[in-house]
Design a protein around this motif. Structure first.
Motif, short mmCIF file in Angstrom:
data_model
loop_
_atom_site.label_atom_id
_atom_site.label_comp_id
_atom_site.label_asym_id
_atom_site.label_seq_id
_atom_site.Cartn_x
_atom_site.Cartn_y
_atom_site.Cartn_z
N ASN A 1 10.53 27.80 14.31
CA ASN A 1 10.07 29.18 14.46
C ASN A 1 9.35 29.30 15.80
O ASN A 1 8.36 28.59 16.02
N GLU B 1 9.81 20.89 12.79
CA GLU B 1 10.18 22.11 12.10
C GLU B 1 11.64 22.36 12.49
O GLU B 1 11.95 22.43 13.67
N TYR C 1 5.40 26.46 13.94
CA TYR C 1 4.55 27.57 13.56
C TYR C 1 3.25 27.47 14.34
O TYR C 1 2.71 26.38 14.52
N GLY D 1 1.38 28.69 3.18
CA GLY D 1 2.10 27.66 3.91
C GLY D 1 1.15 26.88 4.81
O GLY D 1 1.24 25.66 4.94
N VAL D 2 0.22 27.60 5.43
CA VAL D 2 -0.73 26.93 6.33
C VAL D 2 -1.70 26.04 5.53
O VAL D 2 -2.09 24.97 6.00
N ASP E 1 8.85 20.88 8.25
CA ASP E 1 8.63 22.25 7.78
C ASP E 1 10.01 22.85 7.51
O ASP E 1 10.81 23.07 8.43
N THR F 1 5.62 31.80 0.74
CA THR F 1 5.51 33.21 1.12
C THR F 1 6.84 33.78 1.57
O THR F 1 7.07 34.99 1.47
N THR G 1 10.69 25.76 5.98
CA THR G 1 10.57 27.18 5.61
C THR G 1 11.79 28.01 6.03
O THR G 1 12.26 28.85 5.26
N PHE G 2 12.32 27.78 7.24
CA PHE G 2 13.42 28.63 7.73
C PHE G 2 14.71 28.40 6.94
O PHE G 2 15.48 29.32 6.75
N MET H 1 1.54 35.05 -1.35
CA MET H 1 1.49 33.93 -0.42
C MET H 1 1.36 32.62 -1.19
O MET H 1 0.69 32.56 -2.22
C1 LIG Z 1 5.17 31.57 7.86
C2 LIG Z 1 5.35 30.16 8.21
C3 LIG Z 1 4.35 29.22 7.93
C4 LIG Z 1 3.01 29.63 7.37
O1 LIG Z 1 3.08 30.10 6.07
P1 LIG Z 1 1.97 31.07 5.43
O2 LIG Z 1 2.43 31.18 4.01
O3 LIG Z 1 2.04 32.34 6.22
O4 LIG Z 1 0.66 30.41 5.58
C5 LIG Z 1 4.60 27.90 8.22
N1 LIG Z 1 5.76 27.52 8.78
C6 LIG Z 1 6.73 28.39 9.08
C7 LIG Z 1 7.98 27.88 9.69
C8 LIG Z 1 6.57 29.74 8.80
O5 LIG Z 1 7.54 30.59 9.14
#
Ligand SMILES: *Cc1c(COP(=O)(O)O)cnc(C)c1O
Length: 398
Positions: free
Chosen positions: A160, A156, A112, A87-88, A185, A209, A187-188, A219
């Protein structure tokens, strides 16, 4: 990336997009291609060695990466996708490719940690990118922070670790009226619950991930957006920075993503039930979950998230520092570990001395838990929390 499944539903696309029959064997699952290099044409002298189109060298892209990109683009409702090693890698790849010295970036106060470091320390100090941190839960703060050189707004949502919600459509509108781009972002929420590109964002970034792989064993990261932007990111950040995902991890994430809709349904349901249960407990100081009516971003979450609010929540205990650690040590089903979005429930105690605490709402200042609610039976999850709270001598209601 148009494909024959465009008219089908989310769950159908999670199964079929990017899969196909292997031409050599007839296998109905595509194989993992672990080769670093692909055969060159008879006369290679005119080849573009940095091309990411076609198969040349695995750092530039390969079959498993491409299949996964097709699937993620489809699930996020975007034109194109780049998948990278984490993700990074996706976030840094996006920032590195888009931003130049002298550009200004506005980013949300809850992000993040690597985003904070990348934008506010690395790109800012080393490469002269200007940054402003704002509480993006109020779009007016974004508007007020704009400068003539604002190139990118990065948010985001939910954020997070505080679960702060920002209005994607409203901020996309502000960005576009001022000639800036918006990246989100996602992800959540995961694309099952929220699709930022459909809401007007230019980019949706995912840590694969987390929910998309979902099994805590690989990952990856993804950026979804318009092809013209993504070609630029592919050239700068994949081919030349080299944050390429391994074919094996791309394959694992492809397999994990098949059950994303099923898992997300259970995460949504279990997290809401857990949030409601925690909110009733006298020993709990606060619960942050966008699905709760008490959450300040609930109305916006209802508008932009559907059918649910994801599997992560945060909460605090009316207890001293050590009691928080004891509580975690008594848990038997919930595991103490970082990461989130895995099949299993994961909890992490974020103590009082996080350097970014000043950016968080006041209830987060005494230490709190980030809890990624898994897909176990809800009775077992709540039972585990209950027995651990009781062992700490805290008051628990049914
Ligand atoms: C975990 C996370 C990331 C980073 O992802 P990795 O796969 O660990 O590099 C980025 N943004 C959010 C919101 C995350 O929870």
């Amino acid at each position: 990336m148009p494909n024959e499944f465009d008219a089908t539903g989310f769950a159908t696309r999670a199964v079929h997009v990017g899969n196909g029959t292997d031409k050599d064997s007839g296998a109905i699952k595509r194989p993992i291609t672990m080769a670093n290099s692909y055969a060159l044409p008879y006369d290679p002298t005119d080849m573009n060695w940095s091309s990411a189109d076609g198969n040349l060298y695995t750092r530039n892209g390969g079959t498993n990466q491409k299949y996964l990109q097709e699937r993620i683009a489809s699930l996020e409702g975007g034109e194109d996708c780049v998948v990278l090693a984490s993700g990074v890698a996706a976030l840094s790849g996006l920032f590195f490719a888009l931003l130049n010295q002298g550009d200004h970036v506005i980013f949300s106060s809850v992000t993040y940690i690597a985003v904070y470091r990348l934008l506010h320390e690395l790109l800012n100090n080393k490469f002269g990118v200007e940054t402003t941190i704002v509480d993006t839960s109020d779009p007016a703060n974004v508007e007020a922070a704009l400068r003539p050189n604002t190139k990118l707004i990065h948010i985001e949502t939910p954020g997070n670790p505080t679960l702060t919600v920002s209005d994607i459509a409203a901020i996309a509108d502000i960005a576009h009226r001022h000639g800036a781009l918006l990246s989100v972002d996602n992800t959540f929420a995961s694309p099952y619950n929220q699709r930022p590109v459909e809401l007007g964002a230019d980019f949706s970034v995912e840590s694969l991930t987390k929910y998309i792989n979902g099994h805590g064993d690989a990952m990856g990261g993804a950026i979804v957006g318009k092809k013209a932007h993504l070609d630029q990111i592919r050239a700068a950040s994949q081919v030349n920075l080299g944050g390429t995902i391994s074919p094996f991890n791309a394959w694992l994430i492809m397999r994990g993503s098949v059950t994303l809709p099923l898992r997300m349904r259970q995460h949504n349901e279990n997290a809401l039930a857990t949030a409601r249960w925690l909110e009733k407990q006298p020993c709990v100081s606060f619960v942050a979950y966008p699905g709760l009516e008490s959450h300040p971003g609930h109305a916006v979450a209802v508008r932009q998230m559907s059918p649910g609010y994801g599997g992560v929540l945060s909460f605090g205990l009316k207890a001293d520092h050590d009691t928080h650690n004891r509580f975690v040590s008594y848990l038997k089903i919930v595991t103490s570990a970082v990461s989130l979005g895995h099949d299993e429930s994961l909890i992490v105690f974020l103590g009082e001395n996080d350097e970014r605490q000043y950016l968080y709402p006041v209830e987060f200042h005494n230490g709190f838990f980030r809890f990624s609610v898994g897909i176990e039976d809800i009775g077992d999850i709540l039972g585990d929390l209950k027995q651990a709270l009781i062992q700490c001598g805290l008051e628990v209601l049914e």
